[in-house]
Each structure stands twice: as C-alpha cells, then as structure tokens.
Design a protein around this motif. Structure first.
Motif, PDB file in Angstrom:
ATOM      1  N   ILE A  15      35.415  37.491  50.259  1.00 37.49           N
ATOM      2  CA  ILE A  15      36.531  36.394  49.822  1.00 37.49           C
ATOM      3  C   ILE A  15      37.048  37.552  50.490  1.00 37.49           C
ATOM      4  O   ILE A  15      37.671  38.577  51.873  1.00 37.49           O
ATOM      5  N   LYS A  16      39.344  36.613  50.713  1.00 39.93           N
ATOM      6  CA  LYS A  16      40.070  37.271  51.507  1.00 39.93           C
ATOM      7  C   LYS A  16      40.807  37.172  50.287  1.00 39.93           C
ATOM      8  O   LYS A  16      40.826  35.689  49.489  1.00 39.93           O
ATOM      9  N   LEU A  17      41.567  37.843  50.472  1.00 39.46           N
ATOM     10  CA  LEU A  17      42.971  38.198  49.237  1.00 39.46           C
ATOM     11  C   LEU A  17      43.933  36.949  49.409  1.00 39.46           C
ATOM     12  O   LEU A  17      43.986  37.097  50.554  1.00 39.46           O
ATOM     13  N   SER A  18      44.098  36.191  48.853  1.00 42.56           N
ATOM     14  CA  SER A  18      45.226  35.673  48.422  1.00 42.56           C
ATOM     15  C   SER A  18      45.970  35.446  47.270  1.00 42.56           C
ATOM     16  O   SER A  18      45.850  36.332  46.014  1.00 42.56           O
ATOM     17  N   GLY A  19      47.139  34.403  46.824  1.00 38.87           N
ATOM     18  CA  GLY A  19      47.650  34.712  45.950  1.00 38.87           C
ATOM     19  C   GLY A  19      47.191  33.895  44.561  1.00 38.87           C
ATOM     20  O   GLY A  19      47.669  33.820  43.880  1.00 38.87           O
ATOM     21  N   GLN A  20      46.198  32.915  44.946  1.00 36.74           N
ATOM     22  CA  GLN A  20      45.331  33.116  43.986  1.00 36.74           C
ATOM     23  C   GLN A  20      44.727  33.697  43.255  1.00 36.74           C
ATOM     24  O   GLN A  20      44.716  33.480  41.819  1.00 36.74           O
ATOM     25  N   GLU A  22      44.558  37.079  41.234  1.00 35.79           N
ATOM     26  CA  GLU A  22      45.259  37.727  39.891  1.00 35.79           C
ATOM     27  C   GLU A  22      44.349  39.092  40.445  1.00 35.79           C
ATOM     28  O   GLU A  22      45.476  40.141  40.409  1.00 35.79           O
ATOM     29  N   LYS A  43      49.056  42.976  43.821  1.00 30.26           N
ATOM     30  CA  LYS A  43      48.955  44.677  45.806  1.00 30.26           C
ATOM     31  C   LYS A  43      49.292  45.591  45.261  1.00 30.26           C
ATOM     32  O   LYS A  43      48.808  46.164  46.015  1.00 30.26           O
ATOM     33  N   HIS A  62      42.656  43.361  51.969  1.00 28.68           N
ATOM     34  CA  HIS A  62      42.149  42.467  52.831  1.00 28.68           C
ATOM     35  C   HIS A  62      40.526  41.871  51.905  1.00 28.68           C
ATOM     36  O   HIS A  62      41.554  40.173  51.596  1.00 28.68           O
ATOM     37  N   THR A  63      40.399  42.887  50.881  1.00 26.31           N
ATOM     38  CA  THR A  63      38.922  41.633  50.986  1.00 26.31           C
ATOM     39  C   THR A  63      38.657  42.290  49.342  1.00 26.31           C
ATOM     40  O   THR A  63      38.098  41.558  48.583  1.00 26.31           O
ATOM     41  N   ASN A  85      40.828  34.573  39.435  1.00 23.68           N
ATOM     42  CA  ASN A  85      41.992  33.926  39.704  1.00 23.68           C
ATOM     43  C   ASN A  85      43.049  33.100  38.682  1.00 23.68           C
ATOM     44  O   ASN A  85      42.725  32.855  36.920  1.00 23.68           O
TER      45      ASN A  85
END
Length: 276
Positions: A15-20, A22, A43, A62-63, A85
C-alpha cells in the motif's frame, strides 16, 4: 518466506500511505504472544527496540513496509500487519523461517579393511566410513551413490549432531557423496575410496619405524648399563682396575768392608739393623 541467517528481509504492505490510513502496526508472535515491534501513527514512526532485534528493524515511511536486517534464527515466526483507516481494520500475516548456515559434512574413514566372502569364495575388502554434521536443525543428511540415495536421516528443529555410516568396497569406481540440506540450500562432501587408506598408510609405516628405532635404542641403553654394572662390580672385588701398579727390579751388590783404624779412645756403638 524462507531465508538464511545474515540476509535482509522486507515484509511489504503493498500500500501507499495516505491521509485515510490512521495507523499501521507490526507484531511478531513470541511465546504465543503478539508483541508490537513497530508502528506508524499519523506521521510518527515508532520502532520498539528489544533484546531480540536490537537495531535491525527499519520502516519505510511511504509504504509502512518492515525490513529486518542481518536476520537470525530468533526472528523466525509469524508476523502480523494491522492497518487501521477511517473505515475498517485490515490484517495481513507473514510466516518467516530463518535457517542457519549449513556446515560441510565431515567424512571419517576407518582403514581397518574387512573381508567378506561371496558364494564364489572370493574375498572383497570393504571400507567403513562415517559422515557427520554438528549442531544442525531442520536438515537432512544423506549418502548418495551417483544420483541415487543410499540412506538418509533427518532432524526437526532441535539443534543436534547427525551421523550416517556407510560401507563401500575399497577402490570402488562409483562416486559416493554425503549431502546435508535444508529447504533452501545444501552442502556436499565427496568420498574418494582410492585415497581412503593410502592417506593413512604412510603415517602408519612411519609410526612402525619410530617404534622399532625406539626399541633398538632402549636395548642398547640397557645393555650398556648392564656391562658397566658388572665391570664396576669386578673392579671392587679386585681393587686394581683404576690403580696403576709399577714394579721395579732390585739388584744387590756385595761390597768389601774396609776396616778403618780405630783408636783406643774411640767409643764404638753397635746397633742392630732389621732388613725389610
């Protein structure tokens, strides 16, 4: 996933980390307990050092993928990835098996040749050999004749030593080899039947020569000691061995005695003389 000690292993999240997302949590089951070893919250990346891992763990910011550097057999086991998430909690598992480096098998040779009689009354010299490996686990030890397995023995996760005997004909032209292997690698040692006893013949001959030489020296030393003893004993009884006796020839000459005139006033003293 199977690896060898000392390698680096990366457990990918895909996966790629995103704001969704948690939270990402990595756990390792030790003694039937899921121990948190690393996590990402927002973060912030948190890696929890312990005695088992030290500074071997690294996370990709990042992942969220986890890398274990210089892995050891203690790091084998079940790893879980928890992804939380805003909608749900997902889980992914990894089974990691770490194998120790394999040693090369050691072949010990017994040069005591045995003879076996066949139905045709002919004798065949045979050699007894033993293949061994020390402190291994989850391996198999096998004897091969060419590509055919003659015998084998296996051990599970216990760290023990394995030995496997074999009897072959002296100067057999076939190729024999002893192989230790686990699911990802193997080590092989070949047996040369023509060199088995030749390697030991020279040392055995040398040992016989040394024994004969020592025996001769001992006999000479003992003989010399006996001769010296009897010589000294004879000398003590005669008491003339170490003394030089000189003999001289004695000659007596008769001489005329001249009478000297005597005076009446002279006083003459006579004394007896003892001859020895």
């Amino acid at each position: 996933m199977s690896v060898t000690e000392g390698e680096s292993v990366t457990l990918n999240t895909d996966i790629k980390l995103s704001g969704q997302i948690e939270e990402i949590v990595w756990t390792h089951k030790i003694n039937n307990l899921d121990n948190i070893i690393a996590e990402i919250k927002g973060k912030n990346i948190n890696i929890y050092p312990n005695v088992v891992y030290g500074d071997r763990l690294q996370m990709d910011n990042h992942t969220g993928s986890l890398t274990i550097r210089n892995i050891t057999t203690e790091h084998s086991g079940l790893y879980k990835l928890l992804i939380r998430n805003d909608r749900a909690l997902s889980q992914k598992t990894f089974t990691v098996t770490v194998y120790a480096h394999l040693p090369f098998p050691v072949i010990s040779r017994n040069c005591s040749l045995s003879s076996s009689s066949s139905s045709e009354r002919s004798s065949v010299s045979r050699l007894s050999v033993l293949c061994s490996v020390l402190n291994v686990s989850a391996v198999s030890l096998s004897w091969y004749k060419g590509n055919s397995v003659l015998s084998n023995i296996s051990v599970s996760n216990l760290s023990i030593s394995l030995s496997l005997p074999l009897e072959v004909e002296y100067q057999d032209n076939n190729t024999y080899s002893c192989v230790v292997n686990n699911p990802i690698t193997n080590r092989t040692t070949h047996l040369n039947t023509s060199q088995t006893c030749q390697e030991r013949s020279e040392p055995l001959q040398n040992s016989h020569l040394v024994g004969i030489t020592v025996s001769v020296i001992l006999v000479l030393v003992v003989s010399s000691a006996v001769l010296i003893y009897f010589h000294q004993r004879k000398c003590k009884s005669v008491q003339t061995c170490d003394e030089e006796v000189l003999y001289a020839e004695t000659t007596f000459h008769a001489r005329r005695v001249h009478k000297a005139p005597t005076n009446q006033d002279d006083h003459i003293i006579y004394s007896s003389v003892n001859a020895r």
